[in-house]
Design an enzyme around this catalytic site. Structure first.
Site, short mmCIF file in Angstrom:
data_model
loop_
_atom_site.label_atom_id
_atom_site.label_comp_id
_atom_site.label_asym_id
_atom_site.label_seq_id
_atom_site.Cartn_x
_atom_site.Cartn_y
_atom_site.Cartn_z
N ALA A 1 36.35 31.93 32.98
CA ALA A 1 36.66 30.63 32.35
C ALA A 1 38.26 30.00 32.73
CB ALA A 1 36.46 30.60 31.17
N ASP B 1 29.47 37.71 34.72
CA ASP B 1 30.85 38.43 34.94
C ASP B 1 30.67 39.65 34.19
OD1 ASP B 1 31.09 37.14 32.65
OD2 ASP B 1 32.98 36.11 33.40
N1 LIG Z 1 50.58 40.27 32.10
C1 LIG Z 1 49.56 40.12 30.78
N2 LIG Z 1 49.94 40.50 29.83
C2 LIG Z 1 49.06 40.31 28.76
N3 LIG Z 1 47.78 39.72 28.76
C3 LIG Z 1 47.62 39.43 29.97
C4 LIG Z 1 48.24 39.48 31.13
N4 LIG Z 1 47.61 38.78 31.99
C5 LIG Z 1 46.59 38.36 31.57
N5 LIG Z 1 46.39 38.45 30.38
C6 LIG Z 1 45.28 38.22 29.52
O1 LIG Z 1 44.12 38.31 29.93
C7 LIG Z 1 43.31 37.09 29.79
C8 LIG Z 1 42.75 36.79 31.18
O2 LIG Z 1 41.62 37.58 31.45
P1 LIG Z 1 40.86 37.64 32.76
O3 LIG Z 1 41.67 37.30 33.91
O4 LIG Z 1 40.14 38.84 32.87
O5 LIG Z 1 39.77 36.35 32.31
P2 LIG Z 1 39.02 35.44 32.95
O6 LIG Z 1 38.53 36.04 34.20
O7 LIG Z 1 39.61 34.19 33.22
O8 LIG Z 1 38.07 34.98 31.82
P3 LIG Z 1 36.77 35.64 31.50
O9 LIG Z 1 36.76 36.53 30.55
O10 LIG Z 1 35.87 34.39 31.29
O11 LIG Z 1 36.27 36.17 32.91
C9 LIG Z 1 44.35 36.01 29.71
O12 LIG Z 1 43.77 35.14 28.52
C10 LIG Z 1 45.63 36.95 28.96
O13 LIG Z 1 45.40 36.87 27.45
C1 LIG Z 2 29.80 32.32 27.03
C2 LIG Z 2 30.33 33.46 27.96
O1 LIG Z 2 30.41 32.87 28.93
C3 LIG Z 2 29.63 34.79 27.81
O2 LIG Z 2 28.84 34.69 26.63
C4 LIG Z 2 30.37 35.79 28.23
O3 LIG Z 2 29.70 36.98 28.45
C5 LIG Z 2 31.11 35.65 29.58
O4 LIG Z 2 30.55 35.40 30.54
C6 LIG Z 2 32.63 35.87 29.55
O5 LIG Z 2 33.21 35.70 30.71
#
Ligand SMILES: Nc1ncnc2c1ncn2[C@@H]1O[C@H](COP(=O)(O)OP(=O)(O)OP(=O)(O)O)[C@@H](O)[C@H]1O
Ligand SMILES: C[C@H](O)[C@H](O)[C@@H](O)C(=O)CO
Length: 468
Positions: free
Chosen positions: A12, A238
Site C-alpha cells: 500500500a 502479499d
Molecule cells: N528504516 C526503518 N526503520 C523503522 N521502520 C521502518 C523503516 N523502513 C520501513 N519501516 C516501516 O515499514 C513500513 C513499510 O513496510 P513495507 O515496506 O513492508 O510495507 P508495504 O509493502 O508498503 O505495505 P504492505 O504492508 O501493504 O505490503 C513503514 O510504514 C515503516 O513504518
Molecule cells: C486489506 C489488506 O490489504 C489485507 O488485509 C492485508 O492482508 C494486506 O494485504 C497487507 O498488505
C-alpha cells in the site's frame, strides 16, 4: 547476463521489483526498481493509480535487463481485497477503488441481512472487515448496478496486472480467499452467496492455485521490453507470499508493514465460535495450508502521522523519537474503525486520548511512542487469543517485512509478551514470491525445503525480554 526471477511486490505504501537467483544454495537478491504507491481520489472514490503501477512494472523489467538480470519468470503480488471489472471486450470498466474508500461504510450490516453473519464465517472462515471484496461489490451494485451488469470478468489487482502482461484471465486462489466469497474447505466460489447478493457468477473464474505458470508475456510487450519470460503465480496476496519467508513453522508470525498481520500457519481452517468472536481469519496459503491470523491496524498509523508532519521525519527518526518518549503513557485501541481512513490521523489519536482521559500527544515523538506502544499492546492481546484458539503455547514471535526494522517496537513487544522476538527478512514478501517461482520451475524442491535456504541466506535478529 545472469538468469533470474523477478518478484513484483506492491504494498500500500510502495512497490519494488526484485530480481532473485540461487548461487551455492543461497538466494541472492538484487533490487532493480522501487516506486511509491498511494491512493488518490478518482470519480469521488479513493483509488489506486493502476495504469501507473503497470508502467512501473514495465520500468522494473527494463531496469532488470539494464542491470544484467535476464528474467526467466515474473510474478506479482499486492495487498488484498481490491479488484477491477472488465467487460466482455476485456476492457477495464471500473477504477481500482481502494479499500480505505468510504463506499463500504455501513454496507457490511446490509449484507448480513442477505447472508447471515455466522453463515458467512462458517463457510468462508474470513474475518469481518468493512472493506472485504464482498462488501465492495455490494457497494458497487448499489451505486452503479449498470457496471456490474456490463461486467464479464472480476480480477483482483495482481490478477489484472498479470492480465496486462499475458492477456490471460485468472483468479489466483490465495488472494481470492480475501474476497470472503470463497468456501474455506472446498476452495471454490460460494455460488449461493454470490447469487443471493445478485451478482453474476459468470464474472468469476475457477480459483487457480499458485506455484504454476499462466503463460508467456504477450508479443507486443516482448517487442517493447526486449524480453521473453513466463508469468508464474506466486501467492498473489502479499501476506501469502510474506509468510512463505518465515524461517520456522513453529512460531507466531507478524507480517509488519502498512498492516500488522499476526497469526500462525495451520493445516485446516479454524472457524469456531471463539474464532468468530475474536474475528480471526483463515486466509488461503501457498502451501495448501491456511494463515490463521488477525489484521491489526499496523504501521499505517505512523505513515499517516509522517504525512501529517509533511514528511519532515522519516521512519528511523520516528523510531529514535519513540525511544526518547518511551514513557509517554497514553494507549489507543488501534483497531477502532476511526483509524482506518481518517482525514487527519493526529486529531483522531488526540480525540481518543481526550475521550479516555489520557495525556494528549502533541509532539511527533509522543505520537510515535503512543502508536508503537499501542501496537505492542494489541499484538500481545492477539498472541493470547492465538494461544487460546490453537490450544498451543508459542515461545517466539517472528516479525517479517519493513516494519521489522523498527527496533523500538521489537523491544516493546519482547518486554510486554515475554517471548523471544526474531526479526527479518525485511523483504519477506518479495522473497516468498521468488521462492514460489523457483518451486514452480523446479529449482527448489518445495516450500518446506525453502526454509533452509532462507535461514542460510538472510540475517535474523533476536530480541529478548529486558533487552537480554
Ligand atoms: N528504516 C526503518 N526503520 C523503522 N521502520 C521502518 C523503516 N523502513 C520501513 N519501516 C516501516 O515499514 C513500513 C513499510 O513496510 P513495507 O515496506 O513492508 O510495507 P508495504 O509493502 O508498503 O505495505 P504492505 O504492508 O501493504 O505490503 C513503514 O510504514 C515503516 O513504518
Ligand atoms: C486489506 C489488506 O490489504 C489485507 O488485509 C492485508 O492482508 C494486506 O494485504 C497487507 O498488505
Amino acid at each position: 547476463m545472469q538468469k533470474c526471477h523477478l518478484a513484483v511486490d506492491i504494498g500500500a505504501s510502495g512497490g519494488r521489483v526484485i530480481a532473485g537467483y540461487l548461487a551455492s544454495g543461497e538466494l541472492i537478491l538484487k533490487e532493480v526498481h522501487r516506486f511509491e504507491n498511494k491512493m488518490t481520489t478518482k470519480n469521488g472514490h479513493l483509488s489506486w493509480d493502476i495504469d501507473q503501477l503497470f508502467e512501473q512494472i514495465k520500468t522494473g523489467i527494463k531496469k532488470s535487463v539494464e542491470k544484467n538480470c535476464q528474467p526467466v519468470s515474473l510474478g506479482i503480488d499486492t495487498w488484498a481485497v481490491d479488484f477491477v471489472l472488465l467487460n466482455k471486450e476485456k476492457e477495464r470498466i471500473t477504477e481500482a477503488v481502494a479499500y480505505r474508500d468510504h463506499r463500504t461504510d455501513g454496507v457490511m450490516e446490509e449484507v448480513f441481512n442477505i447472508v447471515p453473519k455466522k453463515e458467512l464465517y462458517k463457510e468462508t472462515g474470513i474475518q469481518f472487515q468493512p472493506f472485504n471484496t464482498i462488501y465492495q461489490l455490494y457497494a458497487l451494485k448499489k451505486e452503479s448496478p449498470e457496471i456490474l451488469k456490463d461486467a464479464a470478468h472480476f480480477l483482483m489487482i495482481p490478477d489484472y496486472l498479470h492480465y496486462l502482461l499475458t492477456d490471460k484471465i485468472t483468479n489466483e486462489y490465495t488472494n481470492a480467499t480475501t474476497t470472503q466469497l470463497l468456501n474455506a474447505k472446498g476452495k471454490t466460489w460460494n455460488t449461493s452467496f454470490i447469487e443471493k447478493l445478485g451478482i453474476s457468477q459468470r464474472i468469476f473464474s475457477e480459483p487457480k492455485k499458485p506455484l504454476q505458470a499462466i503463460g508467456k508475456i504477450k508479443d507486443e510487450l516482448k517487442v517493447e521490453l526486449g524480453v521473453d519470460f513466463e508469468v508464474v503465480l506466486p501467492g498473489t496476496h502479499d501476506t501469502a507470499s510474506a509468510v512463505v519467508s518465515v524461517p520456522s513453522n513453529d512460531t507466531i508470525f507478524i507480517s509488519s508493514g502498512t498492516w500488522s498481520l499476526i497469526g500462525v500457519e495451520h493445516q485446516e481452517p479454524i472457524s469456531t465460535e471463539r474464532a468468530f468472536l475474536y474475528n480471526f481469519t483463515n486466509e488461503g496459503g501457498v502451501n495448501h495450508n491456511f494463515r490463521f491470523l488477525k489484521n491489526i491496524m499496523g504501521l499505517w498509523m505512523i505513515q499517516e502521522v509522517k504525512r501529517a508532519f509533511n514528511h519532515q521525519y522519516d521512519y528511523p527518526d520516528f523510531t529514535n523519537l519513540a525511544y526518547e518518549n518511551a514513557d509517554f503513557p497514553s494507549i489507543v485501541n488501534v483497531n477502532e474503525e476511526r483509524f482506518l481512513s481518517p482525514d487527519n490521523m493526529l486529531t483522531v489519536i488526540q480525540d481518543f486520548c481526550r475521550e479516555t482521559k489520557q495525556i494528549i500527544p502533541e509532539m511527533p515523538g509522543e505520537f510515535a511512542a503512543c502508536i508503537f506502544n499501542s501496537l505492542a499492546v494489541s499484538y500481545n492481546e492477539a498472541v493470547g487469543q492465538i494461544e487460546e484458539l490453537t490450544g498451543k503455547e508459542f515461545e517466539s514471535i517472528h516479525i517479517i517485512g519493513g516494519g521489522s526494522k523498527n527496533n523500538y517496537l521489537n523491544e516493546r513487544l519482547a518486554d510486554i509478551s515475554g517471548k523471544t522476538i526474531y526479526t527479518g527478512p525485511t523483504e519477506a514478501t518479495a522473497i516468498g514470491n521468488l521462492i514460489a517461482q523457483m518451486v514452480a520451475t523446479n529449482e527448489i524442491e518445495s516450500i518446506e525445503k525453502s526454509k533452509e535456504i532462507i535461514n542460510q541466506s538472510f540475517h535474523i535478529q533476536k530480541f529478548s525480554s529486558g533487552g537480554e
